[in-house]
Design an enzyme around this catalytic site. Structure first.
Site, PDB file in Angstrom:
ATOM      1  N   LYS A   1       0.843  -1.180   0.000  1.00 56.53           N
ATOM      2  CA  LYS A   1       0.000   0.000   0.000  1.00 56.53           C
ATOM      3  C   LYS A   1       0.891   1.248   0.000  1.00 56.53           C
ATOM      4  CE  LYS A   1       0.227   2.016   3.458  1.00 56.53           C
ATOM      5  NZ  LYS A   1       1.445   2.266   4.221  1.00 56.53           N
TER       6      LYS A   1
ATOM      7  N   HIS B   1      -5.020   0.813   6.415  1.00 59.82           N
ATOM      8  CA  HIS B   1      -4.973   0.101   7.696  1.00 59.82           C
ATOM      9  C   HIS B   1      -6.182   0.398   8.581  1.00 59.82           C
ATOM     10  CE1 HIS B   1      -0.976  -0.799   6.489  1.00 59.82           C
ATOM     11  NE2 HIS B   1      -0.368   0.253   7.003  1.00 59.82           N
TER      12      HIS B   1
ATOM     13  N   LYS C   1       2.047  10.804  13.627  1.00 62.31           N
ATOM     14  CA  LYS C   1       3.483  10.588  13.824  1.00 62.31           C
ATOM     15  C   LYS C   1       3.942  11.530  14.938  1.00 62.31           C
ATOM     16  CE  LYS C   1       4.465   8.053  10.013  1.00 62.31           C
ATOM     17  NZ  LYS C   1       4.799   6.628  10.129  1.00 62.31           N
TER      18      LYS C   1
ATOM     19  N   ASP D   1      -1.309   7.202   3.912  1.00 54.52           N
ATOM     20  CA  ASP D   1      -0.349   6.228   4.429  1.00 54.52           C
ATOM     21  C   ASP D   1      -1.019   5.223   5.370  1.00 54.52           C
ATOM     22  OD1 ASP D   1       2.323   5.220   4.843  1.00 54.52           O
ATOM     23  OD2 ASP D   1       2.315   6.186   6.816  1.00 54.52           O
TER      24      ASP D   1
HETATM   25  C1  BG6 Z   1       3.091   1.476   7.348  1.00 54.10           C
HETATM   26  C2  BG6 Z   1       3.192   2.968   7.171  1.00 54.10           C
HETATM   27  O1  BG6 Z   1       2.171   0.940   6.443  1.00 54.10           O
HETATM   28  O2  BG6 Z   1       2.680   1.196   8.670  1.00 54.10           O
HETATM   29  C3  BG6 Z   1       4.167   3.547   8.191  1.00 54.10           C
HETATM   30  O3  BG6 Z   1       3.648   3.259   5.871  1.00 54.10           O
HETATM   31  C4  BG6 Z   1       3.791   3.142   9.585  1.00 54.10           C
HETATM   32  O4  BG6 Z   1       4.187   4.973   8.089  1.00 54.10           O
HETATM   33  C5  BG6 Z   1       3.583   1.628   9.659  1.00 54.10           C
HETATM   34  O5  BG6 Z   1       4.847   3.518  10.434  1.00 54.10           O
HETATM   35  C6  BG6 Z   1       3.028   1.225  11.003  1.00 54.10           C
HETATM   36  O6  BG6 Z   1       2.992  -0.166  11.069  1.00 54.10           O
HETATM   37  P1  BG6 Z   1       3.134  -0.920  12.439  1.00 54.10           P
HETATM   38  O7  BG6 Z   1       2.833  -2.343  12.143  1.00 54.10           O
HETATM   39  O8  BG6 Z   1       4.537  -0.688  12.903  1.00 54.10           O
HETATM   40  O9  BG6 Z   1       2.151  -0.281  13.350  1.00 54.10           O
END
Ligand code: BG6
Length: 483
Positions: free
Chosen positions: A144, A236, A332, A231
């Protein structure tokens, strides 16, 4: 399981490959779930020979692999399966060595993994088609964000459908590979005490938070073209929303499950400009503590208006959820890294509790902790011992760590293995991507039309712009800030 496999990673010298893909592949290898004959071929522009690439990986892997996986014999055996092809995957004229290589390896199954910048997602499948590298024995995993908005997602889908059949395309959303995300379905549908109350009659509102105490690291170039909504939210977070709100699929197979996901996305109430103005908040981190501002990060424009924080209220218009608000919050450089879903149940109203001795019962809360400290917490009221009838909220909790016999696996390993087994259930189907973009496109259009729409600053290390509080205060709530 195929007898032999070529696993081709486009973007082999990139961040994702070193951080996630190799440790996942090592996990699968250590479980002996890879075919006896397999090779991993890294493809990228950075020139490496096979042995230089292996050395590079040997330098990187320990940083991203659990220490218990670090067994020298295992690593050496794993590394011996790795090759590298120096090529620019954007350039058709550079594909010949890869074509030759795949001819020679003649593997029963070939998986392409696109871990490249999203700009290349369209061009690679076209080149693979040109060279006939898209046969029935091939599958393609693409990261993605799939598309930049609805129209580019449609174009990409058209390219993928031209080069491959839908069952060969595995659109990756690693959140779906998380055990705790999949467990939402088990929790809802395997427990007769929760299933009957999982609807608008008993649930007041739901918060879905996924925040990180990291900045954009060295992904400024990508982030400037993406922003938090593209993102994290369009993929997600809506996926978590779908797991929380979907109807029970008749079976846990690819079609039944993914049909229910699409129904949720199709039921999201379309966003009008007025609604967006009131219910969508974007923010960007400014300097805080020892952290620099987003605008001072490498490859970020000094006047960038890209959001690093996003919060919104969403609504689903169907029989089960009509009238229940869902709050997303993503950011972030927040105080901690946590993903969790908080389900707020409606308060009871009973004279005994409302009026006796100032008692004021709390609403029940269920916290589904996706990560870290994976588990589930149920908050409920009890009577405080003593005279009167005052209540206090206490918790019952379950943490995965207490399951001594099983561990929550790595989401990338789980999904790569599913692809190997040709099971696309936990991958996003083309129609779901489009349906989700259709919903979020309204926000992108709004930001484009009103570039001066507020972008609130928040100091790195804080819980985001204060303006986001008003969103949830509209239901007399407060964000649940995990510690
Ligand atoms: C990714 C994003 O898909 O997921 C990132 O591009 C993010 O920006 C990450 O940090 C977070 O994933 P997880 O599994 O570490 O929560």
């Amino acid at each position: 399981m195929p007898k032999s496999l070529s696993f081709i990673i486009f973007g082999a010298s990139g961040d994702l490959t070193k951080r996630k893909l190799f440790s996942a592949l090592l996990d699968i290898f250590s479980e002996k779930h890879l075919p006896e004959k397999f090779e991993i071929v890294g493809v990228g522009r950075t020139p490496y020979s096979d042995s230089e690439y292996r050395d590079y990986l040997l330098g990187q892997l320990p940083k991203y692999t659990k220490p218990e996986a670090w067994d020298n014999e295992l690593i050496n055996s794993f590394i011996s399966h790795i090759r590298y092809e120096t090529m620019d995957p954007a350039k058709e004229e550079e594909y010949s060595p890869l074509v030759e290589h795949l001819k020679t390896s003649n593997s029963e199954s070939v998986i392409y993994y696109l871990a490249t910048p999203p700009l290349l997602y369209g061009v690679i499948p076209q080149h693979l088609k040109t060279f006939g590298l898209n046969g029935e024995n091939t599958r393609i995993i693409v990261e993605k964000p799939f598309g930049y908005d609805l129209s580019s997602a449609k174009q990409l889908n058209a390219i993928y459908r031209d080069a491959f059949q839908e069952h060969q395309v595995f659109r990756m959303d690693h959140f779906l590979g998380k055990e705790t995300a999949q467990n939402i379905l088990a929790f809802r549908f395997a427990n007769s005490i929760f299933e009957p109350i999982w609807n608008r009659n008993y649930i007041d509102y739901i918060e879905i938070t996924s925040v990180e105490n990291l900045g954009i690291e060295n992904r400024g170039g990508y982030y400037e073209t993406a922003g938090t909504m593209r993102d994290m939210v369009q993929n997600h977070l809506v996926q978590l929303l779908a797991l929380c709100t979907m109807e029970p699929p008749v079976k846990f197979d690819a079609d039944s499950f993914r049909n229910e996901v699409v129904k949720v996305y199709d039921s999201l109430v379309p966003l009008t400009e007025d609604y967006i103005r009131e219910n969508v908040i974007r923010g960007q981190y400014t300097a805080g503590g020892d952290k620099v501002a987003y605008r001072q990060e490498a490859h970020v424009a000094p006047d960038s208006r890209v959001e690093t924080f996003f919060a919104m209220k969403a609504e689903i218009d169907n029989w089960r959820w009509s009238g229940v608000p869902f709050f997303f919050r993503v950011g972030k450089q927040m105080p901690t890294k946590v993903t969790e879903i908080v389900v707020h149940f409606k308060k009871v109203h009973h004279l005994l509790l409302d009026n006796v001795n100032g008692a004021n019962p709390h609403a029940n809360k269920l916290v589904l902790r996706i990560q870290p400290n994976e588990g589930i917490v149920l908050r409920f009221d009890m009577k405080l011992p003593g005279t009167g009838f005052q209540t206090k909220q206490v918790e019952m909790d379950f943490v995965y760590d207490r399951l001594s016999d099983v561990k929550t696996g790595d989401p990338y390993a789980r999904l790569i293995e599913d692809c190997l087994l040709n099971d696309p259930t936990l991958f996003t189907r083309g129609d779901a991507v489009e349906s989700s973009w259709k919903y979020f496109d309204a926000i992108l259009d709004y930001w484009k039309k009103y570039p001066e729409a507020p972008l609130y600053g928040y100091p790195a290390g804080t819980w985001g712009p204060l303006e986001s509080n008003a969103l949830i205060e509209s239901v007399n709530g407060n964000w649940t800030n995990p510690c």
